[in-house]
Design a protein around this motif. Structure first.
Motif, PDB file in Angstrom:
ATOM      1  N   GLY A  54     -12.207 -11.474   4.313  1.00 56.40           N
ATOM      2  CA  GLY A  54     -11.889 -10.382   5.232  1.00 56.40           C
ATOM      3  C   GLY A  54     -12.181 -10.693   6.686  1.00 56.40           C
ATOM      4  O   GLY A  54     -12.265  -9.788   7.511  1.00 56.40           O
TER       5      GLY A  54
ATOM      6  N   SER B 192      -7.188 -11.934  10.364  1.00 60.62           N
ATOM      7  CA  SER B 192      -6.084 -10.979  10.457  1.00 60.62           C
ATOM      8  C   SER B 192      -4.784 -11.735  10.687  1.00 60.62           C
ATOM      9  O   SER B 192      -4.792 -12.899  11.120  1.00 60.62           O
ATOM     10  CB  SER B 192      -6.327  -9.967  11.590  1.00 60.62           C
ATOM     11  OG  SER B 192      -6.371 -10.628  12.841  1.00 60.62           O
TER      12      SER B 192
ATOM     13  N   SER C 234       2.759 -10.394   1.373  1.00 56.19           N
ATOM     14  CA  SER C 234       1.688  -9.801   2.155  1.00 56.19           C
ATOM     15  C   SER C 234       0.544 -10.803   2.242  1.00 56.19           C
ATOM     16  O   SER C 234       0.345 -11.623   1.343  1.00 56.19           O
ATOM     17  CB  SER C 234       1.211  -8.481   1.538  1.00 56.19           C
ATOM     18  OG  SER C 234       0.752  -8.690   0.210  1.00 56.19           O
TER      19      SER C 234
ATOM     20  N   ASP D 145     -13.037 -19.324   5.569  1.00 54.59           N
ATOM     21  CA  ASP D 145     -12.379 -18.242   4.848  1.00 54.59           C
ATOM     22  C   ASP D 145     -11.070 -18.794   4.276  1.00 54.59           C
ATOM     23  O   ASP D 145     -10.594 -19.860   4.711  1.00 54.59           O
ATOM     24  CB  ASP D 145     -12.101 -17.052   5.785  1.00 54.59           C
ATOM     25  CG  ASP D 145     -11.884 -15.764   4.998  1.00 54.59           C
ATOM     26  OD1 ASP D 145     -11.882 -14.692   5.625  1.00 54.59           O
ATOM     27  OD2 ASP D 145     -11.693 -15.836   3.766  1.00 54.59           O
TER      28      ASP D 145
ATOM     29  N   THR E  18       0.839  -1.185   0.000  1.00 52.35           N
ATOM     30  CA  THR E  18       0.000   0.000   0.000  1.00 52.35           C
ATOM     31  C   THR E  18       0.879   1.241   0.000  1.00 52.35           C
ATOM     32  O   THR E  18       2.089   1.163   0.249  1.00 52.35           O
ATOM     33  CB  THR E  18      -0.922   0.019   1.226  1.00 52.35           C
ATOM     34  OG1 THR E  18      -0.104   0.134   2.407  1.00 52.35           O
ATOM     35  CG2 THR E  18      -1.764  -1.250   1.303  1.00 52.35           C
TER      36      THR E  18
ATOM     37  N   THR F 103      -3.642 -11.556   3.123  1.00 50.77           N
ATOM     38  CA  THR F 103      -5.014 -11.111   3.275  1.00 50.77           C
ATOM     39  C   THR F 103      -5.901 -12.343   3.269  1.00 50.77           C
ATOM     40  O   THR F 103      -5.424 -13.471   3.064  1.00 50.77           O
ATOM     41  CB  THR F 103      -5.425 -10.170   2.124  1.00 50.77           C
ATOM     42  OG1 THR F 103      -5.212 -10.845   0.876  1.00 50.77           O
ATOM     43  CG2 THR F 103      -4.605  -8.886   2.148  1.00 50.77           C
ATOM     44  N   SER F 104      -7.191 -12.155   3.515  1.00 51.42           N
ATOM     45  CA  SER F 104      -8.129 -13.279   3.455  1.00 51.42           C
ATOM     46  C   SER F 104      -9.201 -12.978   2.422  1.00 51.42           C
ATOM     47  O   SER F 104      -9.502 -11.812   2.132  1.00 51.42           O
ATOM     48  CB  SER F 104      -8.763 -13.542   4.818  1.00 51.42           C
ATOM     49  OG  SER F 104      -9.607 -12.471   5.199  1.00 51.42           O
ATOM     50  N   GLN F 105      -9.787 -14.021   1.869  1.00 50.26           N
ATOM     51  CA  GLN F 105     -10.755 -13.864   0.797  1.00 50.26           C
ATOM     52  C   GLN F 105     -12.018 -13.152   1.269  1.00 50.26           C
ATOM     53  O   GLN F 105     -12.578 -12.313   0.563  1.00 50.26           O
ATOM     54  CB  GLN F 105     -11.101 -15.238   0.220  1.00 50.26           C
ATOM     55  CG  GLN F 105     -12.015 -15.177  -0.993  1.00 50.26           C
ATOM     56  CD  GLN F 105     -12.166 -16.535  -1.640  1.00 50.26           C
ATOM     57  OE1 GLN F 105     -11.534 -17.501  -1.227  1.00 50.26           O
ATOM     58  NE2 GLN F 105     -13.005 -16.614  -2.653  1.00 50.26           N
TER      59      GLN F 105
ATOM     60  N   SER G  70       1.538  -8.763   9.070  1.00 51.34           N
ATOM     61  CA  SER G  70       0.715  -8.780   7.864  1.00 51.34           C
ATOM     62  C   SER G  70       1.559  -8.836   6.596  1.00 51.34           C
ATOM     63  O   SER G  70       1.019  -9.036   5.517  1.00 51.34           O
ATOM     64  CB  SER G  70      -0.178  -7.536   7.828  1.00 51.34           C
ATOM     65  OG  SER G  70       0.616  -6.354   7.800  1.00 51.34           O
TER      66      SER G  70
ATOM     67  N   THR H  62      -1.946 -15.130  -0.275  1.00 54.93           N
ATOM     68  CA  THR H  62      -0.566 -14.645  -0.119  1.00 54.93           C
ATOM     69  C   THR H  62      -0.118 -14.003  -1.427  1.00 54.93           C
ATOM     70  O   THR H  62      -0.216 -14.617  -2.489  1.00 54.93           O
ATOM     71  CB  THR H  62       0.386 -15.796   0.239  1.00 54.93           C
ATOM     72  OG1 THR H  62      -0.062 -16.414   1.445  1.00 54.93           O
ATOM     73  CG2 THR H  62       1.814 -15.264   0.436  1.00 54.93           C
ATOM     74  N   THR H  63       0.351 -12.743  -1.344  1.00 51.77           N
ATOM     75  CA  THR H  63       0.866 -12.028  -2.510  1.00 51.77           C
ATOM     76  C   THR H  63       2.385 -11.947  -2.414  1.00 51.77           C
ATOM     77  O   THR H  63       2.929 -11.544  -1.377  1.00 51.77           O
ATOM     78  CB  THR H  63       0.276 -10.606  -2.580  1.00 51.77           C
ATOM     79  OG1 THR H  63      -1.144 -10.696  -2.651  1.00 51.77           O
ATOM     80  CG2 THR H  63       0.797  -9.875  -3.808  1.00 51.77           C
TER      81      THR H  63
END
Length: 270
Positions: free
Chosen positions: A209, A212, A203, A248, A56, A205-207, A216, A252-253
């Motif tokens: 949301g 957490s 990074s 959920d 970000t 995230t979850s599909q 992160s 991973t990016t």
């Protein structure tokens, strides 16, 4: 480089006028005077480049600002003078000198000497030189060498080492059981499979949301690529009634401006 680096990578080099776009595909703006000492246009272009890697804007600014330490010198190097020297060069002597000068003249004398040198030409020596000639003797060796030619080696040539393949290793249970009240949390570990040439950002995230992570995101380079990093996973405590249980997925990016990992240590940038 034009195919692997991307438009943001090229735009950052142009905005900062680095002069290094084609010098090295591993050119790193972090901790560099291009970002730490650059103008707003340069810094915005570098931040946009890091955003294209998956960070970000806030994460990119925090990371880049953290690399601007006291080691980064922002004092510009004095520009070389473009005007010629004011002091004239020494003029050559107008006539032959009768006594040798202690300092060699800048240019040749204009007037040639009018009498030959009084020192006689050295006569050739009749004794042979004691220093051997660097060229080989024209006459062949009369006696063959007593040492036999070594036999060929019996061992085959070793096979070349296979190039490493870039990848990420994740160790985790097939299912992570979590609870929103904090009674149940879980974790997984992650590391790189090979040594990278440039930094690699991950990074999480979850599909849906509903999950957490701590941390992160992770940054690997050739100093810590083999470290096994543990990532804690928590369920997000919200006011949505989702029934007794629901699922959920973790996303991973992975981002890096290095398109391959294999690199000889001799070629690694300092």
């Amino acid at each position: 480089c034009l195919d692997d680096c991307g438009a943001e990578w090229i735009a950052a080099h142009c905005a900062c006028d680095t002069g290094a776009l084609f010098a090295s595909y591993s050119y790193d703006f972090a901790g560099n005077a291009d970002y730490c000492c650059g103008d707003d246009t340069c810094q915005d272009a570098i931040i946009a480049m890091y955003e294209s890697f998956g960070l970000t804007e806030a994460e990119a600014i925090a990371y880049l600002d953290g690399t601007c330490t006291d080691d980064v010198q922002c004092t510009p190097t004095p520009s070389p003078s473009m005007s010629p020297s004011i002091s004239p060069t020494e003029l050559p002597t107008s006539g032959p000198s009768h006594t040798p000068t202690q300092v060699p003249t800048v240019g040749p004398s204009i007037t040639p000497t009018q009498s030959p040198t009084q020192e006689p030409t050295p006569q050739p020596t009749h004794a042979p030189t004691q220093v051997p000639s660097p060229s080989p003797s024209a006459a062949p060796t009369q006696v063959p060498s007593e040492a036999p030619t070594p036999p060929p080696t019996q061992f085959p040539t070793p096979s070349p080492t296979a190039k490493p393949v870039a990848g990420v290793t994740v160790v985790s249970p097939s299912l992570l059981w979590l609870s929103e009240n904090g009674d149940n949390s879980s974790s997984f570990t992650i590391t790189l499979t090979t040594e990278p040439l440039s930094r690699v950002w991950l990074s999480f995230t979850s599909q849906e949301g509903d999950v957490s992570f701590d941390p992160s995101g992770i940054t690997f380079d050739y100093n810590n690529f083999s470290d096994v990093v543990s990532v804690a996973v928590y369920a997000v405590d919200d006011d949505i009634d989702e029934g007794k249980w629901h699922s959920d997925s973790i996303l991973t990016t992975v981002a890096s401006y290095d398109s391959w990992y294999e690199c000889d240590e001799a070629e690694r940038p300092v």
